[in-house]
Design a protein around this motif. Sequence first.
Motif, PDB file in Angstrom:
ATOM      1  N   LYS A   1       0.833  -1.199   0.000  1.00 56.30           N
ATOM      2  CA  LYS A   1       0.000   0.000   0.000  1.00 56.30           C
ATOM      3  C   LYS A   1       0.876   1.260   0.000  1.00 56.30           C
ATOM      4  N   ILE A   2       1.841   1.287   0.867  1.00 60.75           N
ATOM      5  CA  ILE A   2       2.752   2.442   0.935  1.00 60.75           C
ATOM      6  C   ILE A   2       3.445   2.633  -0.407  1.00 60.75           C
ATOM      7  N   TRP A   3       3.879   1.522  -0.941  1.00 59.28           N
ATOM      8  CA  TRP A   3       4.554   1.557  -2.239  1.00 59.28           C
ATOM      9  C   TRP A   3       3.654   2.206  -3.287  1.00 59.28           C
ATOM     10  N   ASN A   4       2.376   1.847  -3.237  1.00 61.30           N
ATOM     11  CA  ASN A   4       1.454   2.364  -4.245  1.00 61.30           C
ATOM     12  C   ASN A   4       1.040   3.800  -3.997  1.00 61.30           C
ATOM     13  N   ILE A   5       1.147   4.218  -2.766  1.00 62.01           N
ATOM     14  CA  ILE A   5       0.917   5.638  -2.496  1.00 62.01           C
ATOM     15  C   ILE A   5       1.999   6.435  -3.231  1.00 62.01           C
ATOM     16  N   TYR A   6       3.210   5.926  -3.091  1.00 60.60           N
ATOM     17  CA  TYR A   6       4.318   6.576  -3.803  1.00 60.60           C
ATOM     18  C   TYR A   6       4.098   6.512  -5.310  1.00 60.60           C
TER      19      TYR A   6
ATOM     20  N   ASN B   1      -2.992  19.122  -5.347  1.00 62.48           N
ATOM     21  CA  ASN B   1      -2.133  20.055  -4.645  1.00 62.48           C
ATOM     22  C   ASN B   1      -0.839  19.296  -4.360  1.00 62.48           C
ATOM     23  N   ASP B   2       0.078  19.373  -5.329  1.00 59.56           N
ATOM     24  CA  ASP B   2       1.264  18.524  -5.267  1.00 59.56           C
ATOM     25  C   ASP B   2       2.189  18.890  -4.125  1.00 59.56           C
ATOM     26  N   LYS B   3       2.152  20.142  -3.730  1.00 52.49           N
ATOM     27  CA  LYS B   3       3.021  20.545  -2.629  1.00 52.49           C
ATOM     28  C   LYS B   3       2.611  19.824  -1.345  1.00 52.49           C
ATOM     29  N   VAL B   4       1.302  19.820  -1.110  1.00 53.58           N
ATOM     30  CA  VAL B   4       0.809  19.136   0.080  1.00 53.58           C
ATOM     31  C   VAL B   4       1.083  17.638  -0.017  1.00 53.58           C
TER      32      VAL B   4
ATOM     33  N   PHE C   1       2.814   8.975 -10.634  1.00 56.73           N
ATOM     34  CA  PHE C   1       1.922   8.962 -11.787  1.00 56.73           C
ATOM     35  C   PHE C   1       1.127  10.252 -11.900  1.00 56.73           C
ATOM     36  N   SER C   2       0.716  10.732 -10.749  1.00 55.53           N
ATOM     37  CA  SER C   2      -0.201  11.868 -10.784  1.00 55.53           C
ATOM     38  C   SER C   2       0.511  13.146 -11.221  1.00 55.53           C
ATOM     39  N   SER C   3       1.821  13.190 -10.952  1.00 60.49           N
ATOM     40  CA  SER C   3       2.495  14.417 -11.332  1.00 60.49           C
ATOM     41  C   SER C   3       3.936  14.120 -11.732  1.00 60.49           C
TER      42      SER C   3
END
Length: 898
Positions: free
Chosen positions: A598-603, A680-683, A608-610
């Motif tokens: 899960k942690i891996w996929n958060i990363y 909000n990529d900074k957050v 992917f998102s940005s």
Amino acid sequence: MPEIPKTYEANKYEDGIYKLWEESGFFNPDNLKLPKNAKNYSIVMPPPNVTGVLHMGSAMMLAVEDLLIRYNRMQGKRTVWIPGTDHASIATQNRVEKDLKKEGLDRHILGKKEFLKRVEKFALDSQKTIIKQAKKMGSSCDWSRLAYTMDETRSCAVKNVFKLMYDDGLIYRGKRIVNWCPRCHSTLANDEVEYETQKTKIYTFKYDANFPFLISTTRPETKLGDTAVAVNPKDERYKKFIGQKIKANFVGIPLELEIISDRGVDMNFGTGALGVTPAHSMVDWKMAQKNKLRIIEVIDESAKIKESFGKFSGKSVAEARDEIVEELKKRGLLEKEDEIENNLSVCYRCSTPIEPLPSLQWFVDVNKKINKFKGKSIKETCFQAVKKGVFGNKPIKIIPKRFEKNYFTWMDNLEDWCVSRQIWFGHKLPVWYKDEEIYVGVKSPKGNNWTQDEDTLDTWFSSGLWTFSTMAKKPEDISIEKGKIKIDTKDFKNFHPTAILETMYDILFFWVARMIIMTTYGIGDIPFQDVYLHGCVRDKFGDKMSKSKPETNIDPLDVCDKYGTDAVRLSLLIGTTPGNDLKIYEEKIQNLRNFVTKIWNIYRYCIFSSPTFILTSDVRKEDLKSLSDKWIVSQLNNVISEVSIDLENYKFSLAGEKLQKFTWDELASWYLEIHKLEKNDKVLGYLLDKVLKLWHPFMPFVTEKIWQDAYKTKFKVRPLKFSRSNPGKMLMVEKWPVSDKKLIDKKAEKEFQDLQEMIGKIRNIRSSYHIDPRKIINAYSNKILNKEIIEKLARVKFSDPKGQKDRPLESGIDMVSGNSKIVLDIAESIDIEKEKKNLEKEIANLENLISKIECLLNNKNFLASAPREIVGNNKIKLNEYREKIKSQKELLKNIAKL
RNA sequence: GGGUCUGUAGCUCAGUUGGUUAGAGUGCGUCGUUGACAUCGACGAGGUCUGCAGUUCGAGUCUGCACAGACCCACCA
């Protein structure tokens, strides 16, 4: 965009990450540029025995200690974890003897010199294996400080302490009854004796025909050495005999027996009269001391009958017993034999029955009053060390507290400690003899004809010095000064007393208490401030793990390979409480592996998102744009402070659970979903940065891997280089997050939580009507929807198709494209009753159909037994059905709208 | 014989100083997803907190007793 695998492939990266850490040199605090006033934090690793390999219990020890070390290192403390191994004299010698036996050899054939060479080689090989395994677990200990209980420096410490004790009159030599293991050919300390219940015969007999009464015994062979008969002073039957001396001819051996009284004699056991054998029973020995009885030794060190016992001499204990019983029968002296259950004392190493016998040994006097303890004994001082604190320290805290009670009762009942062992492998006593002279010193005495004592020291003598002996770098650092041991090193000044001793509760007495004894005495200080006791790692059925039960035994290295070290560590840290045993099995580890994924996929999502995603260490209030930003950042800062407090209080499991909840339920399930719609990529960068840091002590590998990758992506350098002058980008030495109170926003938290709750209600029907909660939050954030509308939505009710319960229902709303106000009007204008009837009928049919198919396909037996191809085909079929159903539902929805 | 601990959902366990409707994970059932996540999400069923008595406005939590289990110490001639 970089290619990132869907799952974290632990065994691909772990060795490389460990190498990176090790090569950085940061396991050694001397290599970190720390401010002079940095606090010190030290743990000395309980040295694993060189007898074997790492087991799940050692993995537990390593996981807990590494967690503490990494947490404190990240806090900017001067942190050191000193590793080492224990020579474990008896255990190791036995182990090597076993190997020799396979070659048809034994240590006597080999000779002492050759044998010790083999043991040393074995110990060295074993140490290498242990180190390799500890590294596999991710242990961040400073290998440059590696110690071994038998190395030169530690041996020097042993000699110094022995001399100091001898000079203080604390160590003495005396002939006393000891626990003797006839197989190991050595003494055993009282707590090295174990008891096994067994069935045995108790014989009731007379010594000879003239003896006035019967006695009972389970060991007729020892009766050859009886010098008295003890009775209870209140026992009317025998009162008149007390004080008499009666001669008897016991199976041909003449005895002179004094009738003595002792309150310890149980009148109701056997005949109420007990034959006293001072040489071969602990209790009888004490009676003999009290009554000044003669001592006749019957059994020798090989458990054979000694000389001068006629035909019994040279026979083994068991043979002699049978023959004596036979002889008694012949003479008509045996009244009866009964079967009883009693405890047989056996050697804790080899399970051979113990023979208590008198022997000339070395002891530590625990009751002697000593000047430097202000006239108190070792026993009293060590009692106070935990009770009130000594030498100006706070009391040593034992976690969990209930073990303190055990410690106190043990310390209270402590008797003189026999420290000499007749084992070949170990520290030789620093004692030399010449005629009647005795010399005790660190170095051998000058002059000829001195011979050194052949005995070795109890293995706990050297491990008792462990916290301070490991602080010395070379033998010259150790000396005796002003009646104390002096360790003249920077390490000793910085790191002693150590912060905490972490070990399993089973060696509280063997080791923990001995360390308190040896350190308070030797150094005049406590060895550690806290003691954390972990439980025993057991298998699925609650039994102790052992290699002889391969079906439930778990080898830590196997599971590390299979599921990743991080998952294994988590399985040992989460769901456990100090002092309580824990059951472990593969499914548990597997579940935690899923969390690592899960942690891996958060990363993975972040990347992917940005494409420009970077980790951010700080965020300002102005950077928080939406409500969800404010909420998640506020929550994070709450978690930071809570987790830090929990870790300070050794509540690892609680800390882990809180982090898990935050990471999974709040960050992944809510924030990331919302982020997909409003970025909000900074957050996001800030959140990941903190989450990685918080998790690092629990699962160092995956967090470090992500950290490294994140920076690689940023700088487009591969591989990134680290140097001692540039420690910046290694997670292991990053600063532990501090909760920023300015970012805690209770109002935002409350607002978001209300929203979550309401959406939860709407969500109930999401499955049927495809309402995306993210969109509701998004709409709320963008002021398309206000709270009142959402509340109304949550209240709109339709009847559940299955007719079970009323559920909130909302018909066919598209939150983003549609105008929510209109949608709401539609919902309110619907004729509920009519709608209900129509829907009920249609939906019931559909549900029926679905459940029939699902039932078939979810039938485990069907799925398990069917070949993959067939299952696959059916899955395709299922999907076809689903499509059909979906389209029909759409149709229904449209009808409903009209 | 002396002592310590444990008993909470099918399983593994949390439950801080007594305080709303006893929690988590996993497993089970149903539904939905397959473009961060060989997964994930939603919902549901499932508990006389071992039993009895007591203290209290209020007990899973404190006290006593009983039952069941684990362990430690002492030790049986």
